[in-house]
Design a protein around this motif. Structure first.
Motif, PDB file in Angstrom:
ATOM      1  N   CYS A  53       0.831  -1.207   0.000  1.00  0.00           N
ATOM      2  CA  CYS A  53       0.000   0.000   0.000  1.00  0.00           C
ATOM      3  C   CYS A  53       0.866   1.258   0.000  1.00  0.00           C
ATOM      4  O   CYS A  53       0.615   2.190  -0.779  1.00  0.00           O
ATOM      5  N   HIS A  87     -15.121   6.382   6.316  1.00  0.00           N
ATOM      6  CA  HIS A  87     -14.922   5.398   5.258  1.00  0.00           C
ATOM      7  C   HIS A  87     -14.690   4.004   5.832  1.00  0.00           C
ATOM      8  O   HIS A  87     -15.293   3.030   5.381  1.00  0.00           O
ATOM      9  N   ILE A  91     -17.106   0.524   5.359  1.00  0.00           N
ATOM     10  CA  ILE A  91     -16.675  -0.749   4.779  1.00  0.00           C
ATOM     11  C   ILE A  91     -16.473  -1.827   5.843  1.00  0.00           C
ATOM     12  O   ILE A  91     -16.150  -2.955   5.516  1.00  0.00           O
ATOM     13  N   TRP A 102      -7.691  -4.545   2.936  1.00  0.00           N
ATOM     14  CA  TRP A 102      -8.857  -4.138   2.159  1.00  0.00           C
ATOM     15  C   TRP A 102      -8.427  -3.342   0.927  1.00  0.00           C
ATOM     16  O   TRP A 102      -8.954  -3.549  -0.170  1.00  0.00           O
ATOM     17  N   LEU A 103      -7.475  -2.433   1.106  1.00  0.00           N
ATOM     18  CA  LEU A 103      -6.989  -1.645  -0.038  1.00  0.00           C
ATOM     19  C   LEU A 103      -6.404  -2.555  -1.113  1.00  0.00           C
ATOM     20  O   LEU A 103      -6.673  -2.377  -2.312  1.00  0.00           O
ATOM     21  N   ARG A 104      -5.610  -3.533  -0.696  1.00  0.00           N
ATOM     22  CA  ARG A 104      -5.014  -4.460  -1.664  1.00  0.00           C
ATOM     23  C   ARG A 104      -6.077  -5.278  -2.384  1.00  0.00           C
ATOM     24  O   ARG A 104      -6.066  -5.399  -3.608  1.00  0.00           O
ATOM     25  N   LEU A 105      -7.026  -5.815  -1.635  1.00  0.00           N
ATOM     26  CA  LEU A 105      -8.075  -6.650  -2.233  1.00  0.00           C
ATOM     27  C   LEU A 105      -9.002  -5.854  -3.148  1.00  0.00           C
ATOM     28  O   LEU A 105      -9.646  -6.423  -4.023  1.00  0.00           O
ATOM     29  N   ASN A 106      -9.079  -4.548  -2.947  1.00  0.00           N
ATOM     30  CA  ASN A 106      -9.930  -3.691  -3.783  1.00  0.00           C
ATOM     31  C   ASN A 106      -9.116  -2.898  -4.799  1.00  0.00           C
ATOM     32  O   ASN A 106      -9.532  -1.831  -5.245  1.00  0.00           O
ATOM     33  N   ASN A 107      -7.960  -3.426  -5.157  1.00  0.00           N
ATOM     34  CA  ASN A 107      -7.107  -2.857  -6.207  1.00  0.00           C
ATOM     35  C   ASN A 107      -6.696  -1.417  -5.952  1.00  0.00           C
ATOM     36  O   ASN A 107      -6.696  -0.593  -6.875  1.00  0.00           O
ATOM     37  N   PRO A 109      -7.862   1.562  -4.356  1.00  0.00           N
ATOM     38  CA  PRO A 109      -8.701   2.654  -4.843  1.00  0.00           C
ATOM     39  C   PRO A 109      -8.077   4.023  -4.567  1.00  0.00           C
ATOM     40  O   PRO A 109      -7.260   4.169  -3.647  1.00  0.00           O
TER      41      PRO A 109
END
Length: 160
Positions: A53, A87, A91, A102-107, A109
């Motif tokens: 990240c 935020h 989520i 979460w950031l990694r799994l959601n590409n 954002p």
């Protein structure tokens, strides 16, 4: 007919899940080192997620966008708009390590930046402006200039 099949599959899945839970509980009881291994793997994965990240959101520079701090251990992820808590609540994330995952799994954002802990904290307390930016705005830093920029309400003291 389809509803009956779905209910059957759900019932079978619950039985399988319960059986697996019992088997794993017994395995963990017999092999206490298993939990240590899992904890080590989880810790490594959290560090990897955080590293990825910070690398992605700093465009490979691995530094604070405000002051240029490069020490990986003091870099944090920050919502650019300042609505990080809102935020994360939306989520369902309650922790920074889960947030990096979460950031990694959601590409990865958009809307996230890399700051050091000092800049992140100061930005939160100074109405969204880091003190480094205050120094850039004028050659001489005075208390009156700081108070005119910083909202006094962010410095509330509680008398309990």
């Amino acid at each position: 007919m389809i509803l009956a099949v779905a209910k059957y599959i759900e019932k079978k899945l619950k039985k399988t899940q319960e059986k697996n839970r019992i088997v794993m509980k017994e395995y963990r009881r017999k092999h206490p080192e298993y939990k240590l291994e899992q904890c080590k793997k989880a810790k490594i994965n959290r560090v990897i997620d955080r590293f990825l990240c910070i690398w992605v959101y700093s465009n490979g520079m691995m530094e604070c966008v405000c002051c240029g701090e490069k020490n990986f251990f003091v870099l944090t992820l920050d919502h650019i708009d300042g609505l990080g808590k809102k935020h994360r609540t939306e989520i369902g994330i309650f922790g920074s390590s889960n947030f990096a995952q979460w950031l990694r799994l959601n590409n990865f954002p958009p809307g996230i930046q890399v700051l050091c802990y000092n800049c992140n904290y100061a930005r939160d307390k100074c109405g969204g402006i880091c003190p480094h930016k205050l120094f850039e705005q004028s050659d001489k830093f005075t208390l009156n200039k700081a108070l005119s920029i910083i909202q006094l309400k962010s410095f509330q003291y509680y008398d309990d």
